[in-house]
Scaffold this motif. Structure first.
Motif, short mmCIF file in Angstrom:
data_model
loop_
_atom_site.label_atom_id
_atom_site.label_comp_id
_atom_site.label_asym_id
_atom_site.label_seq_id
_atom_site.Cartn_x
_atom_site.Cartn_y
_atom_site.Cartn_z
N ASN A 166 0.81 -1.21 0.00
CA ASN A 166 0.00 0.00 0.00
C ASN A 166 0.84 1.26 0.00
OD1 ASN A 166 -2.50 -1.09 -0.23
ND2 ASN A 166 -2.90 -1.19 1.97
N ALA B 61 -0.72 3.79 -2.51
CA ALA B 61 -2.06 4.19 -2.02
C ALA B 61 -2.75 2.94 -1.49
CB ALA B 61 -2.87 4.79 -3.15
N ASP B 62 -3.86 3.14 -0.76
CA ASP B 62 -4.49 2.00 -0.09
C ASP B 62 -5.38 1.17 -1.00
OD1 ASP B 62 -3.23 2.67 2.16
OD2 ASP B 62 -4.97 3.49 3.20
N TYR B 63 -4.79 0.29 -1.77
CA TYR B 63 -5.58 -0.61 -2.61
C TYR B 63 -5.83 -1.95 -1.90
CZ TYR B 63 -4.91 2.43 -6.61
OH TYR B 63 -4.95 3.50 -7.46
N SER C 79 -4.15 2.23 -11.05
CA SER C 79 -4.04 3.66 -10.77
C SER C 79 -3.88 4.49 -12.03
CB SER C 79 -2.87 3.92 -9.81
OG SER C 79 -1.68 3.56 -10.46
#
Ligand SMILES: Nc1ncnc2c1ncn2[C@@H]1O[C@H](COP(=O)(O)OP(=O)(O)OP(=O)(O)O)[C@@H](O)[C@H]1O
Ligand SMILES: NC(=[NH2+])NCCC[C@H](N)C(=O)O
Length: 444
Positions: A145, A148-150, A385
């Protein structure tokens, strides 16, 4: 190690064909013969398999010749070809369709197991040998992550079987109970963040079961593939779950395999999940004898779970890419990854949350197994993303082959020759210990 009955595990280890399990012995030597009734049932099962539609590996590889070669064979624990194939025959929508009733079956019925193993584990040949154990250094992994918080959660599990017992379908009621005691005794040695409690399944209340299942921590007996294979005999006897105090380390006893050893936590911190997994496994290995073969590594009930026996998965939310399941599947397959639904195998996807994990478990080390998942998920996150769902809806996104080309370039390979592109490699990997480890090992 002493079991609760006071005997050692060694005392109870069967004096079966250990030589066969080493894979080089001949299964024909001293072979028992299938009884007439089993031959008749087998013949019906084989004919049914011919008549039903389906894409299972069983259907693909069980030719009449192989069937004729194997139909009279019996292992020491009494397993026949019927035990091996009955789940695939009863469930024509199986993807694999076979189970090994005991460790010896991988040798006794190798004519059917070998091509299935080669197909599922992407090219592992009958002459190949699974590599030596190598967990590598968990510290070289990072947090998926970081961009980003996937990733919602990360889970690493392995399947393990105890050498002293046959696998699920050939276990007696006593086997289930004794095995549970053996594992409970070994779990008692776990300490620090691994310390916790074992609960036998029959003592769990319905609301506790429900809560644990919803939190993806508990198993059940609702899998029709396992049921047809004979894996639910005497349920819930001998089945149970160990949980550490913060539910990040779990052991399932006598579910599909004797043991499922699981490390999991919220988020994408692979380093932390893998470290806990390796620590737990080293402790358990001091007290239990796992079933292994030189050629195939760890042996377990399903041929998908041999070798390292490791499935490293993430729960990942992909609202863009998830709109095009076909593309996601194709992309994942290119990184040797497998896509499942939100509640695991054979389940539906909810709110674009996918379970994505390494597919193959044989022919690569433990470290490489984790690395395969890590690298592939990084690329999937990058793709997610960089492409909005509008791009995907309008077909303005990269094709799968363009993505692989990009990946090769970013990983330090130029597009045409597959040679290393030094500048790019230096930029990308300056501070990346994991990739350094990977390149050092690949270049050996
Ligand atoms: N990364 C993850 N985060 C949270 N839960 C997970 C994750 N991966 C798997 N699970 C959950 O673990 C449970 C078991 O999943 P599943 O049966 O598909 O796989 P498994 O235990 O690895 O065994 P097998 O491959 O034999 O089916 C399910 O509840 C599933 O949703
Ligand atoms: N949990 C597993 N062993 N999964 C792999 C195979 C599952 C089932 N027997 C099939 O062939 O589809």
């Amino acid at each position: 190690m002493k079991t609760l009955k006071g005997e050692t595990v060694e005392d109870r280890r069967p004096i079966t064909k250990e030589s066969a399990v080493s894979y080089y012995g001949s299964p024909e030597e001293g072979m028992k013969n299938t009884d007439d009734q089993t031959v008749e049932e087998l013949s019906k099962a084989f004919e049914k398999l011919q008549k039903t539609e389906g894409d299972s590996l069983l259907k693909k590889y069980l030719t009449r010749d192989i069937y004729d070669t194997l139909k009279h064979r019996v292992t020491e624990s009494g397993a026949t070809l019927l035990d091996v194939i009955k789940s695939g025959v009863e469930n024509p929508d199986s993807s694999i369709g076979v189970y090994a009733p005991d460790s010896e079956s991988y040798v006794m019925f190798k004519e059917i197991f070998d091509p299935i193993i080669k197909d599922y584990h992407q090219g592992f040949q009958p002459t190949d040998e699974h590599p030596k154990v190598d967990f590598g250094d968990p510290d070289v992994f990072g947090d998926l992550n970081a961009p980003a918080d996937y990733v919602l959660s990360t889970r690493i599990r392995c399947a393990r079987s105890l050498e002293a017992y046959p696998f699920n379908s050939k276990m007696t009621e006593e086997n289930y109970e004794e095995l549970e005691q053996d594992v409970e005794a070994a779990l008692d040695f776990l300490d620090g963040d691994l310390a916790g409690y074992y609960t036998t399944l029959s003592e769990l209340k319905p609301n506790e079961k429900k809560k644990l299942t919803e939190e993806h921590l508990l198993f059940n007996n609702e899998d029709r593939f396992l049921e047809a294979a004979g894996a639910f005999h005497y349920w819930p006897k001998g089945r149970g779950i160990y949980l550490n105090s913060d539910n990040t380390f779990i052991v399932w006893v006598n579910e599909e395999d004797h043991m499922r050893i699981i490390s999991m936590e919220k988020g994408g911190n692979v380093k932390s999940v893998y470290k806990r997994f390796v620590n737990a496994l080293s402790s358990l290995e001091e007290h239990l004898h796992f079933s292994t073969s030189q050629r195939l590594g760890h042996l377990n009930f399903c041929p998908t779970n041999i070798g390292t026996g490791i499935r490293a998965s993430v729960h990942i939310r992909l609202p863009n890419l998830g709109k095009d399941r076909e593309k996601l599947e194709e992309l994942a397959a290119g990184f040797n990854l497998q896509v499942r639904g939100t509640s695991g195998e054979h389940s539906e996807v909810e709110d674009y949350v996918f379970d994505i994990s390494n597919k193959r478990r044989v022919g690569l080390t433990e470290f490489e197994t984790i690395q395969e998942m890590y690298d592939g998920i990084e690329e999937i996150i990058r793709y997610e993303s960089e492409n909005s769902s509008e791009d995907i809806d309008n077909g303005n996104n990269d094709t799968v082959s363009q993505i692989y080309e990009k990946t090769k370039y970013d990983a330090g390979y130029d597009n045409k020759e597959g040679n290393k592109n030094e500048d790019n490699q230096n930029n990308k990997h300056d501070n990346d210990e994991r990739d350094n480890y990977k390149h050092e090992n690949n270049e050996k």
